[in-house]
Design a protein around this motif. Structure first.
Motif, PDB file in Angstrom:
ATOM      1  N   GLU A 105      35.349  47.068  32.499  1.00 25.17           N
ATOM      2  CA  GLU A 105      36.515  46.206  32.663  1.00 25.17           C
ATOM      3  C   GLU A 105      37.778  46.853  32.099  1.00 25.17           C
ATOM      4  O   GLU A 105      38.846  46.789  32.719  1.00 25.17           O
ATOM      5  N   GLY A 108      37.437  51.304  33.338  1.00 22.03           N
ATOM      6  CA  GLY A 108      37.034  51.714  34.674  1.00 22.03           C
ATOM      7  C   GLY A 108      35.861  52.665  34.707  1.00 22.03           C
ATOM      8  O   GLY A 108      35.606  53.295  35.739  1.00 22.03           O
ATOM      9  N   ARG A 134      36.343  46.115  40.152  1.00 22.83           N
ATOM     10  CA  ARG A 134      36.787  45.775  38.802  1.00 22.83           C
ATOM     11  C   ARG A 134      37.374  44.364  38.763  1.00 22.83           C
ATOM     12  O   ARG A 134      37.138  43.613  37.809  1.00 22.83           O
ATOM     13  N   ASP A 194      42.936  48.974  32.541  1.00 18.88           N
ATOM     14  CA  ASP A 194      43.086  47.836  33.451  1.00 18.88           C
ATOM     15  C   ASP A 194      44.528  47.355  33.594  1.00 18.88           C
ATOM     16  O   ASP A 194      44.838  46.587  34.494  1.00 18.88           O
TER      17      ASP A 194
END
Length: 413
Positions: A105, A108, A134, A194
């Motif tokens: 999360e 990646g 994701r 993220d």
């Protein structure tokens, strides 16, 4: 003299409501760079009311109640083996699954094998598919479960190695019971923060991450892990080290005050035992440094005064009066520190009937051994006051605390 706690009767401080402790998992990802071992660091996004805002961290986060659903997907490790490794009755595999899930999360990177039992290569996925995966995984553990099953993937629990256990100090706004894992950077994958929880990534040698010139905001536990990594030249060397660890102790720092302000004190530091005795709730008012003139109330019966040369003198007392142990001269200033009259000065030449002195609810006993200066035991507190030439080793049921002539009180080693 300055006082950290009042010398008269101790103030009753209400015990604060214990803060909830959340379980968490962190995954340290390593690779070998041109100059040796490098660790993946992520910079957390700036957030209000977040004690870790803007910090450089390893991937990780709290356990999800649904992480147990991932057990069926974990290859090379089952819950029985994982729980034995983490020394928990059951649910140990939850931590492995959470570490892998959080790393995917936040960074990646997915530690998984395909249907042919080969490491998954995310770079080979069609454009945009990884982002979709994701996004789906961030919706919850069940989405990650469905995604892996659809592709015939299994989480590679056997590539993730447990090596550390840390508990946030009492007194912090948020507390985490965190298991630390380590894994090698998977081939065929690229780090992609993220953009929400994490906004930047860096591959750094531990020494570079620790260098103050780089200016990274590092939490105490992150700093300690980096120091641990810095002892190794290659990533596989640390992996081998982690695999051979047998008993992994719980590290719970404690908050204390001192010349550099309030900070976390780690378990190997001299002040650690004393801080735990004086401030188990984590108010942060115990000390990690002993300055000349410092007066500390160690208990209802014991007060310590630090001399100009760093030597300790102790006032020990009860309802019948107080006794002075140590090199300090019994002057008006020292008498003012005692809650009652100081009637005795205890020296190596003290000679009491039956080898004990009754202070009224506090009994001092003389303990002599060979030619060294005698020690004095406060029976009710199981506290031994020792001279500069006394070395204490081993366990003795009559002794729970050592009060040395210099330094902090501590438990017998």
């Amino acid at each position: 003299m300055t006082a950290t706690t009042p010398a008269p009767a101790p103030i009753s401080i209400p015990t604060p409501t214990p803060r909830p402790i959340r379980t968490a998992a962190t995954l340290v990802v390593l690779r070998d760079g041109s100059e040796g071992l490098e660790a993946l660091m992520l910079r957390r996004a700036e957030k209000a009311n977040d004690q870790n805002s803007g910090a450089s961290v390893f991937p990780g986060g709290v356990l999800d109640a649904h992480d147990r659903h991932l057990h069926a997907l974990c290859a090379g490790l089952d819950d029985t083996a994982a729980s034995a490794r983490l020394a928990v009755p059951e649910g140990g595999l939850d931590f492995y699954a959470a570490a892998i899930r959080e790393c995917f999360e936040e960074a990646g990177l997915l530690f998984a094998n395909d249907a042919a039992n080969q490491p998954v290569r995310l770079v080979d996925l069609p454009s945009g598919e990884l982002a979709t995966m994701r996004d789906a995984a961030e919706q919850g553990t069940d989405a990650l479960l469905a995604m892996c099953r659809q592709r015939g993937w299994c989480l590679a629990g056997d590539r993730v190695v447990y090596f550390g256990h840390w508990l946030t100090p009492p007194g912090m706004p948020r507390r985490f019971d965190t298991r630390f894992f380590v894994a090698l950077m998977p081939a065929g994958q690229e780090v992609q923060p993220d953009g929400r929880e994490t906004v930047e990534h860096m591959w750094l040698r531990p020494a570079d991450a620790l260098d103050p010139a780089r200016g990274l905001k590092l939490m105490n536990v992150t700093r300690r892990v980096l120091q641990q990594l810095d002892a190794f030249q290659r990533a596989d060397e640390f992996m081998a080290h982690a695999r051979q660890l047998r008993e992994i102790p719980l590290n719970m720092p404690r908050l204390a005050d001192g010349p550099e302000g309030r900070r976390a004190v780690n378990i190997e530091e001299p002040a650690y035992d004393e801080i735990g005795r004086l401030d188990p709730e984590g108010r942060g008012d115990a000390r990690y440094a002993l300055e000349a003139g410092l007066v500390t109330r160690l208990s209802d019966r014991v007060i310590r005064v630090v001399g100009n040369a760093g030597d300790n003198s102790y006032l020990v007392g009860g309802s019948e009066g107080w006794a002075l142990i140590g090199p300090a001269i019994l002057d008006d200033a020292l008498r003012a520190v005692a809650p009652g009259p100081v009637r005795w000065t205890v020296t190596a030449q003290s000679d009491w009937p039956d080898g004990s002195l009754d202070l009224g609810g506090a009994t001092l006993q003389i303990l002599k051994s060979g030619d060294v200066a005698p020690s004095f035991l406060l029976v009710e507190e199981r506290m031994l006051f020792t001279g500069p030439d006394v070395v204490t080793t081993g366990k003795n049921d009559a002794i729970e605390w050592i009060a040395p002539s210099q330094g902090f009180i501590h438990r017998p080693s």
